[in-house]
Design a protein around this motif. Structure first.
Motif, mmCIF file in Angstrom:
data_model
loop_
_atom_site.group_PDB
_atom_site.id
_atom_site.type_symbol
_atom_site.label_atom_id
_atom_site.label_comp_id
_atom_site.label_asym_id
_atom_site.label_seq_id
_atom_site.Cartn_x
_atom_site.Cartn_y
_atom_site.Cartn_z
ATOM 1 N N GLU A 112 24.889 11.910 14.407
ATOM 2 C CA GLU A 112 25.689 11.511 13.239
ATOM 3 C C GLU A 112 26.734 12.587 12.923
ATOM 4 O O GLU A 112 27.881 12.285 12.584
ATOM 5 C CB GLU A 112 24.763 11.254 12.043
ATOM 6 C CG GLU A 112 23.748 10.156 12.351
ATOM 7 C CD GLU A 112 23.320 9.375 11.106
ATOM 8 O OE1 GLU A 112 24.146 9.222 10.190
ATOM 9 O OE2 GLU A 112 22.164 8.933 11.079
ATOM 10 N N GLY A 113 26.343 13.835 13.069
ATOM 11 C CA GLY A 113 27.300 14.927 12.806
ATOM 12 C C GLY A 113 28.455 14.884 13.798
ATOM 13 O O GLY A 113 29.624 15.046 13.436
ATOM 14 N N ALA A 114 28.119 14.608 15.066
ATOM 15 C CA ALA A 114 29.167 14.570 16.099
ATOM 16 C C ALA A 114 30.164 13.448 15.812
ATOM 17 O O ALA A 114 31.381 13.653 15.850
ATOM 18 C CB ALA A 114 28.533 14.373 17.474
ATOM 19 N N ILE A 115 29.620 12.285 15.470
ATOM 20 C CA ILE A 115 30.515 11.146 15.185
ATOM 21 C C ILE A 115 31.366 11.473 13.954
ATOM 22 O O ILE A 115 32.577 11.253 13.941
ATOM 23 C CB ILE A 115 29.684 9.854 14.961
ATOM 24 C CG1 ILE A 115 28.897 9.503 16.231
ATOM 25 C CG2 ILE A 115 30.600 8.704 14.527
ATOM 26 C CD1 ILE A 115 29.754 9.093 17.415
ATOM 27 N N ALA A 116 30.725 12.058 12.946
ATOM 28 C CA ALA A 116 31.475 12.415 11.721
ATOM 29 C C ALA A 116 32.574 13.425 12.055
ATOM 30 O O ALA A 116 33.669 13.391 11.500
ATOM 31 C CB ALA A 116 30.520 13.009 10.680
ATOM 32 N N ALA A 117 32.298 14.297 13.006
ATOM 33 C CA ALA A 117 33.285 15.350 13.363
ATOM 34 C C ALA A 117 34.430 14.762 14.178
ATOM 35 O O ALA A 117 35.440 15.424 14.406
ATOM 36 C CB ALA A 117 32.594 16.446 14.174
ATOM 37 N N GLY A 118 34.287 13.522 14.644
ATOM 38 C CA GLY A 118 35.368 12.918 15.428
ATOM 39 C C GLY A 118 35.139 13.016 16.918
ATOM 40 O O GLY A 118 36.056 12.807 17.714
ATOM 41 N N CYS A 119 33.890 13.301 17.318
ATOM 42 C CA CYS A 119 33.605 13.358 18.760
ATOM 43 C C CYS A 119 33.877 11.988 19.364
ATOM 44 O O CYS A 119 33.414 10.967 18.837
ATOM 45 C CB CYS A 119 32.134 13.747 18.989
ATOM 46 S SG CYS A 119 31.634 13.668 20.723
ATOM 47 N N ASN A 120 34.638 11.940 20.468
ATOM 48 C CA ASN A 120 34.913 10.630 21.076
ATOM 49 C C ASN A 120 34.640 10.642 22.581
ATOM 50 O O ASN A 120 35.123 9.784 23.321
ATOM 51 C CB ASN A 120 36.359 10.200 20.794
ATOM 52 C CG ASN A 120 37.333 11.343 21.034
ATOM 53 O OD1 ASN A 120 37.015 12.309 21.748
ATOM 54 N ND2 ASN A 120 38.495 11.276 20.415
ATOM 55 N N PHE A 121 33.872 11.630 23.041
ATOM 56 C CA PHE A 121 33.471 11.628 24.457
ATOM 57 C C PHE A 121 32.170 12.408 24.600
ATOM 58 O O PHE A 121 32.039 13.529 24.090
ATOM 59 C CB PHE A 121 34.557 12.264 25.332
ATOM 60 C CG PHE A 121 34.285 12.140 26.809
ATOM 61 C CD1 PHE A 121 33.469 13.066 27.470
ATOM 62 C CD2 PHE A 121 34.812 11.084 27.539
ATOM 63 C CE1 PHE A 121 33.193 12.947 28.825
ATOM 64 C CE2 PHE A 121 34.544 10.948 28.904
ATOM 65 C CZ PHE A 121 33.735 11.886 29.546
ATOM 66 N N PHE A 122 31.220 11.773 25.271
ATOM 67 C CA PHE A 122 29.938 12.446 25.528
ATOM 68 C C PHE A 122 29.542 12.169 26.975
ATOM 69 O O PHE A 122 29.622 11.046 27.457
ATOM 70 C CB PHE A 122 28.855 11.923 24.585
ATOM 71 C CG PHE A 122 27.498 12.563 24.802
ATOM 72 C CD1 PHE A 122 26.616 12.082 25.767
ATOM 73 C CD2 PHE A 122 27.111 13.673 24.052
ATOM 74 C CE1 PHE A 122 25.376 12.684 25.982
ATOM 75 C CE2 PHE A 122 25.873 14.281 24.255
ATOM 76 C CZ PHE A 122 25.009 13.789 25.230
ATOM 77 N N ALA A 123 29.131 13.238 27.669
ATOM 78 C CA ALA A 123 28.537 13.058 29.007
ATOM 79 C C ALA A 123 27.231 13.827 28.992
ATOM 80 O O ALA A 123 27.192 14.963 28.524
ATOM 81 C CB ALA A 123 29.477 13.591 30.078
ATOM 82 N N GLY A 124 26.201 13.186 29.483
ATOM 83 C CA GLY A 124 24.909 13.870 29.430
ATOM 84 C C GLY A 124 23.971 13.387 30.513
ATOM 85 O O GLY A 124 24.318 12.555 31.358
ATOM 86 N N TYR A 125 22.788 13.934 30.469
ATOM 87 C CA TYR A 125 21.769 13.607 31.469
ATOM 88 C C TYR A 125 20.431 13.676 30.756
ATOM 89 O O TYR A 125 20.222 14.544 29.902
ATOM 90 C CB TYR A 125 21.843 14.628 32.602
ATOM 91 C CG TYR A 125 20.970 14.303 33.796
ATOM 92 C CD1 TYR A 125 19.719 14.903 33.968
ATOM 93 C CD2 TYR A 125 21.391 13.365 34.742
ATOM 94 C CE1 TYR A 125 18.925 14.603 35.056
ATOM 95 C CE2 TYR A 125 20.596 13.050 35.844
ATOM 96 C CZ TYR A 125 19.363 13.676 35.992
ATOM 97 O OH TYR A 125 18.575 13.366 37.065
ATOM 98 N N PRO A 126 19.533 12.760 31.082
ATOM 99 C CA PRO A 126 18.257 12.721 30.355
ATOM 100 C C PRO A 126 17.458 14.005 30.539
ATOM 101 O O PRO A 126 17.386 14.532 31.653
ATOM 102 C CB PRO A 126 17.512 11.558 31.028
ATOM 103 C CG PRO A 126 18.553 10.774 31.756
ATOM 104 C CD PRO A 126 19.637 11.718 32.112
ATOM 105 N N ILE A 127 16.907 14.524 29.469
ATOM 106 C CA ILE A 127 15.977 15.653 29.541
ATOM 107 C C ILE A 127 15.247 15.765 28.214
ATOM 108 O O ILE A 127 15.840 15.702 27.141
ATOM 109 C CB ILE A 127 16.713 16.989 29.855
ATOM 110 C CG1 ILE A 127 15.686 18.116 30.054
ATOM 111 C CG2 ILE A 127 17.732 17.338 28.790
ATOM 112 C CD1 ILE A 127 16.281 19.377 30.659
ATOM 113 N N THR A 128 13.918 15.831 28.295
ATOM 114 C CA THR A 128 13.145 16.105 27.087
ATOM 115 C C THR A 128 13.395 17.540 26.688
ATOM 116 O O THR A 128 13.453 18.392 27.565
ATOM 117 C CB THR A 128 11.639 15.896 27.429
ATOM 118 O OG1 THR A 128 11.471 14.569 27.878
ATOM 119 C CG2 THR A 128 10.767 16.169 26.223
#
Lengths: 376, 273, 96
Positions: free
Chosen positions: A15-31
């Motif tokens: 929610e913080g990222a979206i509020a900050a205006g983040c518009n790109f995420f790349a990731g990989y699953p990891i606990t």
């Protein structure tokens, strides 16, 4: 308390990222950080942002650096093993001064370690994980509202200082679900990347010592070069010692000269405290509970210095808050930030409660340690 | 000014490669293709990995990025996703693309983003002084196979085809006109394209295998080059260690971003920007 | 130390019959040429030669010795790895 919601730390990062205006995420699953990727895969398309799950963590940070250079506000998230894999490309973002947020939800290490257990053993990796001298900004929130606001802070600092910012949670902060009243847009500020109006020359890294670069991103009408080798003012590779020195110092000074603006911390009950606990993240919360329990029982008056900015280390702020008092460092590792505290507080008596067993250090254990110190 | 000179960053010239190295010839074919397609330099991002071919990005007068070893495709993925209507061209050597970057190579082929990959295959790790690479021919002497390379080598084209690339071709630096043709076609193709160009490294590969100068090394490549049309009716045995050149794959699959926009964004209710 | 294979292209010179029907000009950019001799090898009419020089880093540079035989086939320019040789630059908008 109308819009109180139940949120985990990981969800608050989203929610913080979206509020900050983040518009790109790349990731990989990891606990224990997958929920961040899952959240971003749900939320980004709603704001026509882009989510992609890459083939590994190296690819994830490579993709976010590419997207950041493509003009996006970017984030990636992982845990210890992935954080280790990302170090080389983190170095590219540091030398080329590319803004991004990289979340590390810390788990028991080393190696595969204790994937589902909280720990704070990656703090020195956050500082020195990638090779060579480089500045670092690392933030570590503890309380739910802090997680949301610190995530926004991470983006703001990244965009302002044109640098990667590491957001350190531990599994306890990431996975604990708690009621939280999300701050409204009026309670936080959003900083966007600055671009030069007009470029006289293509020397995009030229600037005064101590300032972040003011450069265009890709596709803004200037054939700029972004380089993983050491570079000159144009960004072209160089080995010229004088130029290397200037570039290396510029990147270090950029953070060093703005420590006051970057360092965030909180103090709890330190004014009348006879001993101050130094703890961050989940351990700050455990310490606070111990402190409040002791005070309720009329026990010794203890205070808490809670750094939110871990790097650059809050040296002056710690000295000011602690004065000559004894300090008890509580960390979910076998000793990492305690050495920074000892380096900074040369004359204070430093105690430490250091453990990484996969279980949190509980308030009653902290109380017992305090009593032990008092009786000694 | 010549039509391809607007893509040259003359401030950084001369180019750094050894006298006679094929990388410069490939560089020229690429900027010639840019000129023929009249691509605006501002609409192009050139991304390169680490190695001799990795130095290419410095010399293009476009948006350029020099990344880490093997990871060029991952950075390029981020650039393309964030700027779908721009051209993203990636240069990678045989070591960069098929050894350390192998995982990203196959996933980029599978994902089918509209990115243009050019694999400059000189069959050796040139920049680091001549170590064996995943494409070094069997028997060749390198600094890490002083007794002759015993390992089998990759077939870049088969690897790209199996992983899903939608345009795959191979050419050599001996054939600049044919090279230009497949590069241009790969640029016009919509989807992930892989063009492997066999290039000469006479300094690090040739020198230790009796091919010390550009010309003998280029001649050796030429003698081992078979057009696809002829190769079709040759046995596998006959084609061992041969470079079959031509266009191997030209198929269509929806590219990654159009699927993302049409399916994901719509379902999420995000209005398309 | 002879580090190149071919300073002239006698074979091409034997094959050619007469000067080219239409004139062409060939420009060598001495600041870029490394004397690798590929252009000499690919030129079908033996126009180019390699000669020694103190200017080039490796002491060798290409030279247009017999421009009248240039048929404008562009092979030298297509093959040159250093952007050091240009055919008919004036007809193509000049060069840097």
């Amino acid at each position: 308390m109308n819009n109180v919601k139940i949120r985990s730390g990981n969800e608050l990062v989203v929610e913080g990222a979206i509020a900050a205006g983040c518009n790109f995420f790349a990731g990989y699953p990891i606990t224990p950080s997958s929920e961040i990727a899952e959240g971003m895969s749900r939320e980004l398309p709603k704001v026509h942002g882009i989510f992609i799950q890459m083939e590994d963590e190296l690819a994830s940070i490579g993709a976010v650096i590419g997207a950041s250079l493509g003009g996006k506000k970017v984030m990636t998230a992982t845990s210890g093993p992935g954080f280790s894999l990302k170090q080389e490309n983190l170095g590219v973002a540091l030398i080329a001064e590319v803004p991004l947020v990289i979340v590390n939800v810390m788990r028991g290490g080393p190696s595969t370690g204790l994937p589902t257990r909280g720990a704070q053993g990656d703090v020195m990796q956050a500082r020195w994980g990638t090779h060579g001298d480089h500045p670092v900004i690392a933030l570590a929130p503890a309380f739910p509202k802090e997680v949301f606001l610190t995530t926004i802070d991470a983006f703001n600092l990244a965009e302002k200082f044109m640098t990667p910012v590491i957001l350190l949670l531990d599994e306890l902060v990431g996975h604990s679900h708690e009621p939280v009243e999300l701050p409204g847009p009026d309670e936080y500020e959003i900083v966007n990347r600055k671009y030069p109006e007009k470029l006289e020359t293509l020397e995009i890294y030229k600037r005064e010592m101590g300032k972040p670069p003011l450069r265009p991103d890709f596709f803004m009408g200037y054939p700029i070069h972004i380089e993983s080798l050491e570079h000159n003012d144009y960004g072209y590779p160089t080995t010229n010692p004088e130029i290397v020195e200037v570039q290396q110092r510029r990147r270090l000074e950029k953070i060093e000269r703005h420590k006051d603006e970057i360092i965030r911390y909180k103090t709890h009950y330190t004014d009348d405290a006879e001993l101050v606990i130094f703890a961050f993240g989940s351990m700050a919360r455990s310490a606070l509970e111990a402190i409040e329990t002791l005070r309720k029982e009329g026990g010794p008056k203890i205070g808490l210095f809670q750094p939110i900015t871990i790097w650059p280390f809050p040296e002056e702020q710690l000295k000011k808050a602690v004065g000559e008092k004894d300090v008890l460092v509580v960390e979910l590792n076998w000793g990492q930030l305690v050495y920074e505290v000892e380096r900074v507080l040369k004359t204070n008596k430093i105690h430490s409660l250091l453990k990484m067993t996969g279980m949190p250090i509980r308030p009653d254990e902290i109380i017992e340690k305090i009593k032990e110190i008092k009786n000694a | 000014m010549l039509d391809y000179e607007k893509y040259l960053r003359y401030r950084t010239f001369p180019v750094p490669w050894c006298p006679g190295c094929g990388i410069g010839t490939i560089f020229k074919a690429v900027v010639t293709a840019f000129a023929k397609l009249e691509w605006d330099p501002n609409d192009i991002a050139v991304v390169s990995g680490i190695g001799c071919s990795g130095r290419l990005s410095t010399y293009f007068n476009t948006n350029t990025l020099h990344t880490t070893h093997g990871r060029a495709l991952t950075f390029a993925t981020g650039i393309k996703l964030s700027n779908p209507d721009k051209h993203v061209v990636v240069f990678s050597g045989d070591g960069d693309a098929l050894a350390i970057g192998g995982n990203h190579f196959i996933h980029a082929c599978r994902r089918n983003l509209n990115i243009k990959l050019i694999v400059i295959n000189n069959n050796i790790y040139g920049m680091t002084g001549g170590q064996v690479s995943p494409t070094t021919p069997t028997g060749f002497v390198t600094t890490t196979t002083p007794y002759g390379n015993t390992e089998p080598h990759f077939d870049t084209v088969e690897l790209a085809k199996a992983a899903g690339a939608t345009y795959v071709a191979r050419e050599t630096v001996n054939r600049p006109r044919q090279m230009l043709k497949v590069i241009e076609k790969s640029f016009k193709h919509s989807g992930f394209s892989v063009v492997e160009i066999v290039s000469n490294c006479h300094i690090n590969l040739g020198r230790r295998n009796k091919l010390k100068h550009p010309l003998p090394m280029l001649k050796w490549i030429d003698e081992n080059t078979i057009p696809l049309s002829k190769a079709k009716d040759m046995s596998e045995e006959e084609l061992k260690f041969k470079y079959v050149v031509g266009e191997f794959v030209h198929r269509h699959r929806p590219d990654y971003l159009s699927l993302y926009e049409d399916l994901v964004v719509k379902k999420a209710g995000g209005d398309k920007k | 130390m002879d580090i190149i294979e071919q300073r002239t292209n006698e074979e091409a010179r034997k094959r050619r019959k007469k000067p080219a029907p239409r004139p062409h000009s060939v420009l060598i950019k001495e600041q870029y040429c490394k004397g690798c001799s590929i252009c000499v090898n690919v030129c079908p009419t033996g126009v180019l030669v390699i000669e020694e020089t103190s200017k080039s880093v490796f002491g060798l540079i290409a030279k247009v010795e017999e421009p009248d035989y240039c048929i404008g086939c562009m092979l030298c320019e297509l093959h040159c790895p250093d952007f050091a040789i240009i055919v008919d630059p004036e007809k193509r908008g000049g060069t840097e």
